[in-house]
Design an enzyme around this catalytic site. Structure first.
Site, PDB file in Angstrom:
ATOM      1  N   LYS A 235      40.194  34.364  48.910  1.00  0.00           N
ATOM      2  CA  LYS A 235      41.103  33.299  49.329  1.00  0.00           C
ATOM      3  C   LYS A 235      40.681  32.658  50.654  1.00  0.00           C
ATOM      4  O   LYS A 235      41.029  31.526  50.943  1.00  0.00           O
ATOM      5  CB  LYS A 235      42.525  33.825  49.388  1.00  0.00           C
ATOM      6  CG  LYS A 235      43.047  34.174  47.985  1.00  0.00           C
ATOM      7  CD  LYS A 235      44.462  34.684  47.988  1.00  0.00           C
ATOM      8  CE  LYS A 235      44.999  34.856  46.577  1.00  0.00           C
ATOM      9  NZ  LYS A 235      44.357  35.987  45.844  1.00  0.00           N
TER      10      LYS A 235
HETATM   11  C1  LIG Z   1      44.275  36.122  44.447  1.00  0.00           C
HETATM   12  C2  LIG Z   1      43.322  37.142  43.901  1.00  0.00           C
HETATM   13  C3  LIG Z   1      42.947  37.171  42.546  1.00  0.00           C
HETATM   14  C4  LIG Z   1      43.527  36.198  41.522  1.00  0.00           C
HETATM   15  O1  LIG Z   1      43.080  34.877  41.704  1.00  0.00           O
HETATM   16  P1  LIG Z   1      43.809  33.669  40.977  1.00  0.00           P
HETATM   17  O2  LIG Z   1      43.254  32.443  41.579  1.00  0.00           O
HETATM   18  O3  LIG Z   1      45.281  33.835  41.284  1.00  0.00           O
HETATM   19  O4  LIG Z   1      43.534  33.782  39.511  1.00  0.00           O
HETATM   20  C5  LIG Z   1      42.028  38.110  42.138  1.00  0.00           C
HETATM   21  N1  LIG Z   1      41.507  39.010  42.993  1.00  0.00           N
HETATM   22  C6  LIG Z   1      41.857  39.034  44.305  1.00  0.00           C
HETATM   23  C7  LIG Z   1      41.280  40.070  45.190  1.00  0.00           C
HETATM   24  C8  LIG Z   1      42.769  38.096  44.809  1.00  0.00           C
HETATM   25  O5  LIG Z   1      43.104  38.122  46.114  1.00  0.00           O
END
Ligand SMILES: *Cc1c(COP(=O)(O)O)cnc(C)c1O
Length: 467
Positions: free
Chosen positions: A115
């Site tokens: 993120k």
């Molecule tokens: C947010 C997240 C996901 C999921 O991603 P999406 O965009 O919601 O599909 C998967 N793995 C980790 C470690 C995350 O922080």
């Protein structure tokens, strides 16, 4: 480049700057580009040579259009994608795991999850827009996962921005909790709520319904439906493609540990732009909303089960609506009808649409359970001397179960340090921590206790936020 709402039959258009700060459109839809820009194989060959921030510029200017002058965008991206925030010059380096499986490291940012790649950009571009428009913003959100620390790392010490993040008292790992709590900058407000994540999310929704309050405190959101995040994520699929294939033009499969469908949606958009991605493989955990959808054509909201890959624990996949809009050929009326049916009945049957996504777009899906992820962490460690986290393990598990005759690129969505107890269960030891995180849990933490009702939350905002 202009944007429309997935639910607006009038097709009113918005600029990038306008969609940046709103989560949902007023009609409840999501913003999407009117058309996807195209890039050629010749361009991809040239892009292979570029440093990450220059690649980001080439891609993102296509989506930002006239909203931000090119020189300003360059400055923002150079500042964002640098080694002062990411631990590699490459920003998202690709390595070989074994056989035809490759891993793209998306977790070298300050919060150790993918993120950061989008959130660091949002921090800088939102700050830029606020200065330009002489405005301030209160970012209000709720999360039990990686969003809180990624958002706070990106927004801390920024002028004109306050961040109010709600987290449940139960459900976060001590490491995740400390990551957020130890950010003591004066514009960061961590709020601890008695109860589960759902209660936090409902409180945020409730406050957003009070439009007068929302305007007065300039409440905004940076959750995964924010278009700015999706836009920034497209870049690393292009980087991953050019870094993995032997020759530009050859096909590549990608596997993405998925929850809200934001990450893999960016891969799908890269494919629409002309990047030769063959299969887009969704990896889920025990919360199989997406796996069920792609296997049966039924999109059904489910109760959330808490798992050892908590950032993928979702009851519905909010960003799926953007793909649905493409499936119905941008017919906003049909999209709005399907989504309102879904909101009412918690279930829609769209098997006729999913069929073509599988046939023509290469979408595939597979789930994993706790034991399969544990075994995968162990297998990868033994075979490649590499420690992966439980979300990435969900991806590698699926990559292994697909017999692919071409390279398959799995997204590394978090670092194992965030999930030490699960890694310890698999390997009998915890991964070595980076120095920055060695004594994280013993650092001073600041959480504010607020009663779980919207009035208390509004009172907190009134008392603490000055715009
Ligand atoms: C947010 C997240 C996901 C999921 O991603 P999406 O965009 O919601 O599909 C998967 N793995 C980790 C470690 C995350 O922080």
């Amino acid at each position: 480049m202009y944007y429309v709402s997935t639910r607006d039959k009038q097709k009113k258009t918005y600029s990038f700057s306008e969609v940046l700060l709103c989560g949902l459109a007023d009609d409840g839809g999501l913003f999407v580009p009117e058309v996807y820009p195209h890039i050629s194989l010749e361009q991809l060959k040239r892009f292979k040579q570029l440093p990450y921030h220059e690649l980001a510029f080439e891609i993102m200017k296509l989506f930002i259009g006239n909203s931000i002058p090119e020189q300003d965008l360059k400055t923002i991206l150079t500042k964002t994608y640098s080694t002062s925030h990411f631990k590699s010059e490459d920003i998202t380096p690709v390595t070989s795991v074994y056989k035809n499986i490759y891993l793209q490291d998306l977790s070298l940012g300050p919060s150790l999850a993918f993120k950061d790649l989008a959130m660091q950009f949002l921090g800088n571009v939102i700050e830029y827009e606020l200065v330009k428009q002489n405005k301030s913003l209160t970012i209000l959100g709720a999360s039990s996962g990686d969003t809180v620390s990624a958002a706070e790392e990106a927004m801390k010490s920024k002028d004109r921005i306050n961040v109010v993040m709600l987290t449940p008292k139960v459900g976060m790992s001590p490491f995740q909790k400390a990551q957020a709590g130890a950010i003591l900058d004066k514009n960061i407000f961590n709020i601890s709520i008695e109860g589960h994540f759902d209660i936090c999310q409902d409180l945020v929704k409730e406050v957003n319904k009070d439009l007068a309050f929302k305007n007065q405190y300039s409440i905004g959101a940076v959750n995964s439906i924010n278009w700015g995040r999706i836009c920034a994520q497209i870049v690393y699929y292009i980087k991953g493609y050019t870094a993995t294939v032997a020759n530009i033009g050859e096909p590549l499969d990608v596997v993405v540990p998925s929850g809200n469908f934001g990450n893999i949606l960016a891969g799908y958009i890269a494919k629409q732009m002309g990047v030769p991605l063959r299969n887009l493989v969704i990896a889920t955990n025990e919360n199989k909303v997406l796996d069920t959808l792609f296997k049966t054509g039924i999109y059904r909201q489910e109760d959330v089960e808490t798992t050892s890959s908590p950032s993928m624990d979702i009851s519905k996949a909010s960003n799926f609506e953007r793909l649905l809009f493409d499936c119905v050929n941008h017919d906003a009326g049909t999209c709005a009808k399907l989504m309102s049916q879904f909101e009412k009945n918690k279930e829609i049957d769209i098997s006729h649409l999913i069929e073509s996504l599988i046939q023509n777009q290469g979408f595939k899906s597979q789930s994993s359970n706790h034991q399969q992820r544990i075994d995968t962490i162990k297998r990868v460690y033994e075979a490649a001397n590499l420690i992966i986290d439980p979300h990435t393990a969900a991806g590698i598990y699926v990559a292994e179960s697909f017999e692919s005759d071409i390279p398959i690129l799995c997204m590394e969505t978090a670092k194992p340090t965030k999930f030490e107890s699960t890694v310890e269960e698999a390997l009998g030891k915890v991964p070595e921590r980076d120095n920055d995180f060695k004594d994280l849990e013993s650092k001073e933490q600041r959480f504010y206790d607020v009663n779980a009702n919207a009035e208390s939350l509004k009172t907190f905002i009134k008392e603490h936020i000055t715009l």
